[in-house]
Design a protein around this motif. Structure first.
Motif, PDB file in Angstrom:
ATOM      1  N   PRO A 375       0.440   1.442   5.899  1.00 20.65           N
ATOM      2  CA  PRO A 375      -0.779   1.815   6.631  1.00 20.65           C
ATOM      3  C   PRO A 375      -2.029   1.487   5.833  1.00 20.65           C
ATOM      4  N   VAL A 376      -3.155   1.440   6.562  1.00 19.83           N
ATOM      5  CA  VAL A 376      -4.431   1.095   5.935  1.00 19.83           C
ATOM      6  C   VAL A 376      -4.808   2.107   4.858  1.00 19.83           C
ATOM      7  N   ARG A 377      -4.471   3.367   5.082  1.00 21.18           N
ATOM      8  CA  ARG A 377      -4.831   4.421   4.107  1.00 21.18           C
ATOM      9  C   ARG A 377      -4.146   4.191   2.763  1.00 21.18           C
ATOM     10  N   ARG A 378      -2.866   3.786   2.811  1.00 23.89           N
ATOM     11  CA  ARG A 378      -2.150   3.529   1.558  1.00 23.89           C
ATOM     12  C   ARG A 378      -2.694   2.297   0.855  1.00 23.89           C
ATOM     13  N   ARG A 379      -3.084   1.277   1.610  1.00 23.62           N
ATOM     14  CA  ARG A 379      -3.664   0.096   0.970  1.00 23.62           C
ATOM     15  C   ARG A 379      -4.983   0.445   0.267  1.00 23.62           C
ATOM     16  N   LEU A 411       3.221  -4.132 -21.601  1.00 25.80           N
ATOM     17  CA  LEU A 411       4.413  -3.606 -20.916  1.00 25.80           C
ATOM     18  C   LEU A 411       4.089  -2.319 -20.171  1.00 25.80           C
ATOM     19  N   CYS A 412       3.258  -1.465 -20.770  1.00 24.71           N
ATOM     20  CA  CYS A 412       2.879  -0.236 -20.083  1.00 24.71           C
ATOM     21  C   CYS A 412       2.048  -0.544 -18.838  1.00 24.71           C
ATOM     22  N   LEU A 413       1.179  -1.548 -18.948  1.00 19.21           N
ATOM     23  CA  LEU A 413       0.359  -1.908 -17.787  1.00 19.21           C
ATOM     24  C   LEU A 413       1.206  -2.506 -16.657  1.00 19.21           C
ATOM     25  N   LEU A 414       2.305  -3.177 -17.023  1.00 20.89           N
ATOM     26  CA  LEU A 414       3.192  -3.729 -15.981  1.00 20.89           C
ATOM     27  C   LEU A 414       3.742  -2.634 -15.080  1.00 20.89           C
ATOM     28  N   LEU A 415       3.974  -1.451 -15.685  1.00 17.16           N
ATOM     29  CA  LEU A 415       4.496  -0.345 -14.881  1.00 17.16           C
ATOM     30  C   LEU A 415       3.495   0.072 -13.814  1.00 17.16           C
ATOM     31  N   VAL A 416       2.203   0.111 -14.165  1.00 12.55           N
ATOM     32  CA  VAL A 416       1.177   0.468 -13.184  1.00 12.55           C
ATOM     33  C   VAL A 416       1.069  -0.621 -12.101  1.00 12.55           C
ATOM     34  N   VAL A 417       1.168  -1.897 -12.505  1.00 17.14           N
ATOM     35  CA  VAL A 417       1.092  -2.986 -11.537  1.00 17.14           C
ATOM     36  C   VAL A 417       2.242  -2.897 -10.532  1.00 17.14           C
ATOM     37  N   ALA A 418       3.459  -2.597 -11.046  1.00 14.30           N
ATOM     38  CA  ALA A 418       4.609  -2.478 -10.142  1.00 14.30           C
ATOM     39  C   ALA A 418       4.425  -1.318  -9.177  1.00 14.30           C
ATOM     40  N   GLY A 419       3.905  -0.197  -9.660  1.00 12.70           N
ATOM     41  CA  GLY A 419       3.659   0.929  -8.761  1.00 12.70           C
ATOM     42  C   GLY A 419       2.609   0.604  -7.710  1.00 12.70           C
ATOM     43  N   THR A 420       1.580  -0.141  -8.112  1.00 11.75           N
ATOM     44  CA  THR A 420       0.560  -0.545  -7.138  1.00 11.75           C
ATOM     45  C   THR A 420       1.143  -1.452  -6.059  1.00 11.75           C
ATOM     46  N   ALA A 421       2.010  -2.400  -6.472  1.00 14.81           N
ATOM     47  CA  ALA A 421       2.650  -3.290  -5.484  1.00 14.81           C
ATOM     48  C   ALA A 421       3.497  -2.505  -4.498  1.00 14.81           C
ATOM     49  N   ARG A 422       4.181  -1.494  -5.000  1.00 12.45           N
ATOM     50  CA  ARG A 422       5.013  -0.694  -4.098  1.00 12.45           C
ATOM     51  C   ARG A 422       4.162   0.157  -3.173  1.00 12.45           C
ATOM     52  N   LEU A 423       3.007   0.599  -3.658  1.00  9.35           N
ATOM     53  CA  LEU A 423       2.165   1.466  -2.844  1.00  9.35           C
ATOM     54  C   LEU A 423       1.370   0.684  -1.815  1.00  9.35           C
ATOM     55  N   GLY A 424       0.757  -0.416  -2.207  1.00  6.62           N
ATOM     56  CA  GLY A 424      -0.176  -1.076  -1.307  1.00  6.62           C
ATOM     57  C   GLY A 424       0.106  -2.524  -1.000  1.00  6.62           C
ATOM     58  N   GLY A 425       1.084  -3.132  -1.637  1.00  7.38           N
ATOM     59  CA  GLY A 425       1.394  -4.515  -1.313  1.00  7.38           C
ATOM     60  C   GLY A 425       0.910  -5.491  -2.355  1.00  7.38           C
TER      61      GLY A 425
END
Length: 793
Positions: A375-379, A411-425
Motif C-alpha cells: 500500500p501507499v502508506r507502507r511505501r 554490513l550493518c547498513l545492509l540490514l537496514v537496506v534489506a528491511g527497507t526493501a521488504r517494507l516498501g519495495g
C-alpha cells in the motif's frame, strides 16, 4: 517383367472414360502396337460403339449363375493371346461368384503380373477411401469399391473431365441412360451440386497423388529448393498491428495466382512462459475469413524457424512486416529480417511497409505496468525511515569506527537496506542504499566528515556495498512479487472453483447476485448490466453507488451480446483483473440466457393453454359439422344426375378435411401418438393409390425403407393423390437424396381450385420428422416432394 497399368478416371458415369480409352487404343494400334479389347461395356451408346472401330475384341467367357447366362472377362484367353495392351472396362466391377477372382481388379492384376499392359476405366466413387464421402454427397452407398493402393500403383492416371452442365445436357439428350430413367437421374444422383462435388473430389484426389509423386521425386534426387509448381504465400505474424495489412496483401497475391495463404507465428523455445501477443487472435480470425491457414512453430532463432518451415511447405514467397526492434537491440542480437533474407535462398522475401506512410516502423508493445507491491502508506513509511534509518545508524556507530571499520558498518547498513526493501519495495531500498553509501563515506572514510575518499580500498568497499545492496533489494523485491502473484493465483483459483461448482450444482446464478459479487471481488465503486431498449439504456441489475447509466460513463465496459453491456466504475483493471473477469462475463451471459429461456417457457405455457382451447374448440366444431354434413350427403344421394355426384364428392372432401384437422390437433396435443417404424414406401404408396384413378407409380426397386408411421403416411399419400384425381392424374416416383428418401408426387390437379388441406398434410409430414416442399414440375403440374429419414438397417 510386370505390365503397366493406365487408368482413365472420371467423376461420374457418362463423362467419356470408355470413349477415351478406346480412342487411345486405336491410336496405339495405328502406331503398330498389339492392342486387344478384353472387355468393354458400351451400354448401347452410339458414340462408344463407333469408337470400337476395327479394334479386335476378345470373346467373353460365358458364366451361368442361378439359371441366368452371364458373361465375364476371359482372363485365360488374354493370357494365351498375350497382347501388348489389353483394354478392360470398369475396374471396380464385381465378378459373378464362382469365377477365377472375386473382383475385376484382381483379374487385371494377374494380367499385369504376366507382363501385359492394361488400360482400364474407373469412377471416383468406387475408391475405398472416398466411399463414405460419396455416400454423404449423393445418398447412394457404393457396394463396388477398390483399394486405393491398386489405383495409386498405376503408371499413368488420366482424368476424363466434363462439367456438370455438359454432363446433365448429355443425360437430358438420352446419351447416357434410357429415356425412362432420365428424369429420376437428373433429380437425384445427377443433380448439379452432386456432380460438382464429385468432380472436386476427383480433382483433389488426383492432385494429392501428383504432389506425393513430386515430393518422392525430390526426396530421391536430394532436391531441397522449393519448386514453384504452386504459389504458396507465407506471412510471418508476431501480433503487431501491421499483421492484418500483411495478411490482406498476401491474400490478394494468393488470389491472383490461385495459390495458398499460410500465416506463421514463431514461439521462442527458451523455456520461459510467454503470453500470446494481443493482436494474434484477431489475425487468426482474419486468416480464416480469407481462406488461409494458421500455423505455430517453435524455435530459438525466429529467422531460422521461418525459413525452415517455408522450405518444408515449399513456400514461394515470405512476407515480412517492418521491424519493431530498436537499433541498439539489432546491434546486440541482430536483425530478423536480414537473417531471413540471408537464409531464404531462392525463396522470395518481401518486406512490406506499413499501410500509413508516416509509420516506418511498428511501434513497440507497451511495457507492462509492474503491479504495486505494498500500500501507499507502507511505501511512504519506507521512504521516510529507510534513508533516515541508515544515516542515523551510521551516526550512532561512528564512535566504534576504530573497531568496526568501514566494512563492518557497511554490513550493518545492509540490514537496514534489506528491511527497507521488504517494507516498501525496490525504489525506497535504492534511496536507502544511496543514503547509506554517503553516510558511510562521511563518517568512516578519511578525511573524516567529508565526502572525499583518499584510499582506493575504501572506494572499492563502497562500490561493492552499492552492488550488493542493489542485488539484495532486487531479489527481495522479486520474492515479494512472486509471493503476491502466488496469493493472487490462489484467490483466482478459489473464485473460479467456486463459480464452476455453483454452475455444475445449481445452474447459472441470478443476475443481481453476480453483479454484486463482481463488484465486491474487484473492489469497484459500482457495477451494472445495462440493456438497450430503443435509444435508451436500462439497468437490468446493478450494485454500488453512482451506477453508470450509459457505457460511455463507465471506466470499463464489456459487451454481453443481445444489446447488453456490463459497465464498471472504479479503479482501472490490470491485466490479471481482466483475465479473472472472463469467467464472470460467462456467468452473466448464462444468467441472461436463463432469464430469456424462463420468459420463453412462460410464453410457451400460455401458448400451450391457448392451443388446448383451440383444440377443444375445433373438436366441438367438428362434432357440430358432422350432423349437417351427413344430412347433406343423404340429400345428395337423392339428387339425380351429375349434380348429386358433385355435391357428394364435395361433402366427402369436407369430411376428410374435418377428420384431418381433428387428427392434427390431437397430434399436437399428444393425444394421438405417432409410432415411427421402418416402413416400405412402395407398399404404402400402392395402398394409398388403390381406387384413385389416373395414378401411375414408378418406384425404383431396392428403395430403402423409411422411418415413418405407416397409417399416417398412407393418409398423406392418399390426400395428395386425391388432388390429382380431381384433375388429370398423378405420377409417383422416389429416390435417395443426401441420405434421405424423397417421394415425389407430380399432380396434374384442377388449376381452377387450390388443394384443400395442404397445411394439414404438411403437419402430418412434420409429425414424422419429415419435410414437405411444393415446386413446379418441369413438364407441367405441381410436384409435392416428401422427404423422410432412412430407417437404420
Amino acid at each position: 517383367m510386370t505390365g503397366k497399368l493406365r487408368v482413365f478416371l472420371g467423376a461420374a458415369p457418362g463423362v467419356g472414360k470408355t470413349y477415351a480409352m478406346l480412342r487411345e487404343g486405336r491410336r496405339l494400334r495405328a502406331e503398330g502396337l498389339d492392342v486387344v479389347v478384353g472387355l468393354v461395356e458400351t451400354y448401347g451408346r452410339r458414340g462408344t460403339e463407333e469408337q470400337l472401330g476395327d479394334l479386335p475384341v476378345l470373346p467373353r467367357r460365358p458364366v451361368s449363375y442361378r439359371g441366368t447366362e452371364l458373361t465375364e472377362l476371359d482372363v485365360e484367353a488374354l493370357l494365351a493371346r498375350r497382347p501388348a495392351l489389353a483394354l478392360v472396362d470398369e475396374l471396380a466391377h464385381t465378378n459373378v461368384p464362382g469365377g477365377r477372382h472375386a473382383k475385376r481388379w484382381q483379374d487385371v492384376r494377374e494380367l499385369l503380373d504376366a507382363g501385359i499392359d492394361v488400360a482400364t476405366t474407373l469412377n471416383i466413387q468406387h475408391l475405398e477411401s472416398l466411399n463414405d464421402v460419396v455416400e454423404q454427397i449423393t445418398g447412394v452407398a457404393q457396394r463396388e469399391t477398390i483399394p486405393d493402393e491398386v489405383v495409386r500403383a498405376a503408371e499413368r492416371i488420366e482424368l476424363v473431365d466434363l462439367s456438370p452442365q455438359a454432363l446433365r445436357a448429355r443425360m437430358a439428350q438420352g446419351e447416357i441412360y434410357a429415356p425412362d430413367r432420365i428424369d429420376v437421374a437428373l433429380d437425384h444422383y445427377f443433380r448439379a451440386g452432386n456432380l460438382g462435388a464429385l468432380r472436386e473430389l476427383a480433382l483433389l484426389w488426383l492432385a494429392d497423388r501428383v504432389e506425393e509423386e513430386l515430393a518422392d521425386y525430390r526426396a530421391r534426387h536430394g532436391i531441397r529448393a522449393p519448386w514453384e509448381t504452386k504459389e504458396r504465400i507465407m506471412v510471418a505474424l508476431n501480433g503487431a498491428p501491421q499483421g492484418e495489412h500483411l495478411i490482406r496483401r498476401g491474400a490478394r497475391t494468393a488470389a491472383r495466382v490461385h495459390g495458398d495463404l499460410i500465416g506463421v507465428h514463431v514461439r521462442l523455445d527458451d523455456g520461459t512462459a510467454q503470453r500470446e501477443p494481443p493482436g494474434l487472435a484477431a489475425q487468426r480470425t482474419l486468416l480464416r475469413e480469407l481462406h488461409g491457414s494458421y500455423v505455430e512453430v517453435s524455435g530459438g532463432d525466429p529467422a531460422r524457424a521461418l525459413v525452415d518451415f517455408a522450405r518444408s511447405e515449399s513456400a514461394t514467397q515470405i512476407l515480412l512486416g517492418p521491424t519493431s526492434r530498436s537499433r541498439l537491440r539489432e546491434l546486440v542480437s541482430g536483425s530478423v529480417i536480414n537473417r531471413v533474407i540471408r537464409l531464404a535462398g531462392p525463396i522470395d522475401v518481401r518486406v512490406l511497409p506499413p499501410p500509413e506512410p508516416g509509420l516506418l516502423t511498428v511501434p513497440p508493445a507497451p511495457r507492462r505496468r509492474r503491479p504495486a507491491l505494498v500500500p501507499v502508506r507502507r511505501r511512504r513509511m519506507a521512504w521516510l525511515f529507510g534513508p533516515v534509518g541508515v544515516a542515523a545508524l551510521a551516526w550512532a556507530l561512528s564512535p566504534l569506527r576504530g573497531s568496526l571499520g568501514l566494512s563492518g558498518v557497511l554490513l550493518c547498513l545492509l540490514l537496514v537496506v534489506a528491511g527497507t526493501a521488504r517494507l516498501g519495495g525496490l525504489l525506497p531500498a535504492a534511496g536507502s542504499t544511496a543514503a547509506g553509501a554517503l553516510a558511510a563515506d562521511y563518517f568512516y572514510t578519511t578525511p573524516w566528515h567529508s565526502l572525499t575518499v583518499n584510499r582506493g580500498a575504501d572506494v572499492a568497499a563502497l562500490l561493492v556495498f552499492l552492488a550488493v545492496a542493489g542485488v539484495i533489494s532486487h531479489l527481495i523485491d522479486g520474492l515479494t512479487r512472486r509471493s503476491q502473484q502466488a496469493g493472487r493465483a490462489r484467490a483466482e483459483a478459489a473464485v473460479l472453483t467456486r463459480l464452476a461448482g455453483e454452475t455444475v450444482e445449481s445452474g447459472p446464478r441470478v443476475l443481481p447476485d453476480l453483479v454484486a459479487e463482481l463488484r465486491q471481488v474487484f473492489g469497484l465503486d459500482a457495477a451494472a448490466v445495462l440493456v438497450r431498449t430503443g435509444a435508451l439504456w436500462q439497468p437490468a441489475a446493478s450494485a454500488g453507488a453512482e451506477v453508470p447509466l450509459r457505457p460511455d460513463e463507465a471506466s470499463f465496459s464489456v459487451d454481453l451480446g443481445d444489446d447488453a453491456v456490463l459497465v464498471l466504475r472504479g479503479a482501472p483493471l490490470n491485466e490479471e483483473d481482466t483475465r479473472l473477469l472472463g469467467p464472470y462475463v460467462t456467468q452473466l451471459k448464462l444468467a441472461r440466457e436463463r432469464e430469456r429461456l424462463a420468459a420463453q417457457a412462460s410464453a410457451a405455457e400460455v401458448l400451450a393453454h391457448t392451443d388446448a382451447l383451440h383444440t377443444a374448440l375445433l373438436e366441438a366444431v367438428g362434432q357440430d359439422l358432422r350432423a349437417p354434413l351427413a344430412a347433406v350427403r343423404q340429400e345428395a344421394e337423392r339428387m339425380p344426375g351429375p349434380g348429386g355426384q358433385r355435391v357428394g364428392a364435395e361433402v366427402e372432401r369436407m369430411e376428410r378435411l374435418v377428420a384431418n384437422l381433428l387428427d392434427l390437433s390431437r397430434l399436437r396435443a399428444g393425444v394421438m401418438p405417432v409410432v415411427l417404424r421402418p416402413t416400405v414406401v412402395a407398399e404404402v404408396v400402392r395402398s394409398a393409390a388403390e381406387g384413385v384413378p389416373g395414378v401411375r407409380v414408378d418406384l425404383e426397386p431396392g428403395l430403402p425403407r423409411v422411418l415413418a408411421d405407416a397409417g399416417l403416411l398412407e393418409r398423406v399419400f392418399a390426400d395428395v393423390l386425391a388432388w390429382g384425381a380431381a384433375g388429370s392424374g398423378a405420377v409417383v416416383d422416389a429416390g435417395v437424396v443426401a441420405g434421405r428418401v424423397d417421394v415425389r408426387m407430380t399432380v396434374h390437379e384442377d388449376p381452377a381450385r387450390e388443394p384443400a388441406g395442404l397445411a394439414v398434410v404438411r403437419g402430418f409430414v412434420e409429425a414424422m420428422n419429415g419435410e414437405l416442399t411444393v415446386e413446379e414440375a418441369p413438364g407441367g403440374g405441381t410436384a409435392y416432394v416428401i422427404s423422410l429419414a432412412r430407417a437404420v438397417a
